[in-house]
Design a protein around this motif. Sequence first.
Motif, PDB file in Angstrom:
ATOM      1  N   ALA B 169       0.806  -1.222   0.000  1.00 56.32           N
ATOM      2  CA  ALA B 169       0.000   0.000   0.000  1.00 56.32           C
ATOM      3  C   ALA B 169       0.837   1.269   0.000  1.00 56.32           C
ATOM      4  CB  ALA B 169      -0.934   0.003   1.208  1.00 56.32           C
ATOM      5  N   THR B 189       0.205   1.552  -6.581  1.00 59.30           N
ATOM      6  CA  THR B 189       0.086   2.845  -5.892  1.00 59.30           C
ATOM      7  C   THR B 189       0.653   3.989  -6.736  1.00 59.30           C
ATOM      8  OG1 THR B 189       2.162   2.346  -4.785  1.00 59.30           O
ATOM      9  CG2 THR B 189       0.133   1.858  -3.578  1.00 59.30           C
ATOM     10  N   LEU B 211      -6.559  -2.836  -5.233  1.00 61.79           N
ATOM     11  CA  LEU B 211      -5.809  -2.611  -3.998  1.00 61.79           C
ATOM     12  C   LEU B 211      -6.699  -2.828  -2.771  1.00 61.79           C
ATOM     13  CD1 LEU B 211      -2.939  -1.935  -3.311  1.00 61.79           C
ATOM     14  CD2 LEU B 211      -3.466   0.491  -3.484  1.00 61.79           C
TER      15      LEU B 211
END
Lengths: 248, 235
Positions: B169, B189, B211
């Motif tokens: 993340a 990301t 995600l």
Amino acid sequence: MQSNTRPVLPLIAKGLFVRRKGRVLLDVDSIAIDGSGTTVLVGPNGAGKSLLLKVLSGLRVPDKGQISWNGLAPDRQRYCRFGFVLQNPVMLRRSALSNVEYALRAVGHDKSEAKRRAPIVLEEAGLTSLASASARVLSGGEMQRLALARALAAGPDLLFLDEPTSSLDPASVLAIEAMVKNASRDGMRIVLIAHDLAQAKRVGDEIIFMHRGKIAENVPMEQFFKQPGTPEAEAFIAGKILVPKEQQ
Amino acid sequence: MQDFAASFLEAFQLVLGFNSGLLEIVWLSLKVSMTAVVVAAIIGLPIGAFLAVSRFPGRGIIIVTVTAMMGLPPVVVGLVVYLLLSNAGVLGPLQLLYTPTAMIIAQTILVVPIIAALARQTLEDLNVEYRDQLKLFGLGSFARLRTLLWEGRYSLMTTLLAGFGRAVAEVGAVIIVGGNINHVTRVMTTTIALETSKGNLALALGLGIVLVVIAFTINALAFLLRAAAERSAYV
Ligand SMILES: Nc1ncnc2c1ncn2[C@@H]1O[C@H](COP(=O)(O)OP(=O)(O)O)[C@@H](O)[C@H]1O
Ligand SMILES: [Mg+2]
């Protein structure tokens, strides 16, 4: 040559001393454990009974004093000849059977031998029906029996038990005491901390009375009750609880 | 609003249609972060285990430091790794800047403290409980540690998941050392950051959906691990 067949005996300790925060927890001039039979350790809460057994077993290092097992300081190679059922036995996160297997492997049996013997050990402890149960969810009595069975599985020459029956129901107490008496009859040297004097009478040949970190008496069972050697022992037998001075 | 709705629709089409551009980015993300977690576990677990069972002067300070490093800002880690890997840096000759390897290095640095600190806590708690009993089994320190690792396996796996969650993340470190190069170092990301700023919301949203699904999956796995642990009377 007894010394060759029983590598942890005689157990001799001299000048044991433990102090924490200015308070003397253990102060034992000398103690010797040898021969056969069962020694029962009694005394009020906080007298230092558990601490004494941990020091004698090499689990705690005293501030001062020497401990020898058959002439040499305790070493981990000889733990396979020494058993200790702790006050709160620790079970591994696996089944009752696997816990016994683990103990057997730890004392040097190979995998197949451990697998062969473990069910026999459980059988002798009357725990066959719980073989596949998770060891950590057993009842207090079952867990103590398992802990004792696990300790006996290795066939130690010397066995310590720290209040193995406190908070158990009468049937479990009898089961544990029977296992202890059997082991004693088979020649195992036993030292047991008892939380009540009736139990001391039932299983013991010799008694050690501890008070404030000291061994106040170390005499045959009969003698302790007939003629207690100290006022503290007399008060203890009479059921008058001895509160450590600083707590009065 | 019309545009957003259209972007959402397109995003779902990208995800559900297994768009190859999107898959490439997702795959690289997973590869980089998983590798980082494996490397971080190889480094962090022994550190955590050592800190859990040893006693030496300065141990407390090291534990506090490692625990504090769990909160290292990713951009700062990215910057430091950038300085190390840039041509003028110590590791410049390796020519790793703007490669997936650089991203793995940065994420590893972020994850090692998480694994080391959480494993230390888990194993130390277990050791307090087991120490006397394991000594009585006559086990040496290595065998005792092996038993502790096995007994703590569910907690330790949860620790790895926490590390993976952090790695997959984070954006600050990988964007600096990876450079967000198309087809080379573009991960979820960094792509989201770039495509959003370019106004290409569909791809950004599609990756955002993936995600979120990954984050949910990690937490679901952690939950299942707990359940498995309880079933085996782990608690
Ligand atoms: N590691 C320790 N640190 C400080 N105090 C201890 C420690 N272990 C035991 N004690 C104290 O030593 C005394 C004796 O404890 P223990 O041997 O457990 O008594 P008991 O006779 O009830 O078994 C108690 O007052 C206990 O609080
Ligand atoms: Mg006690």
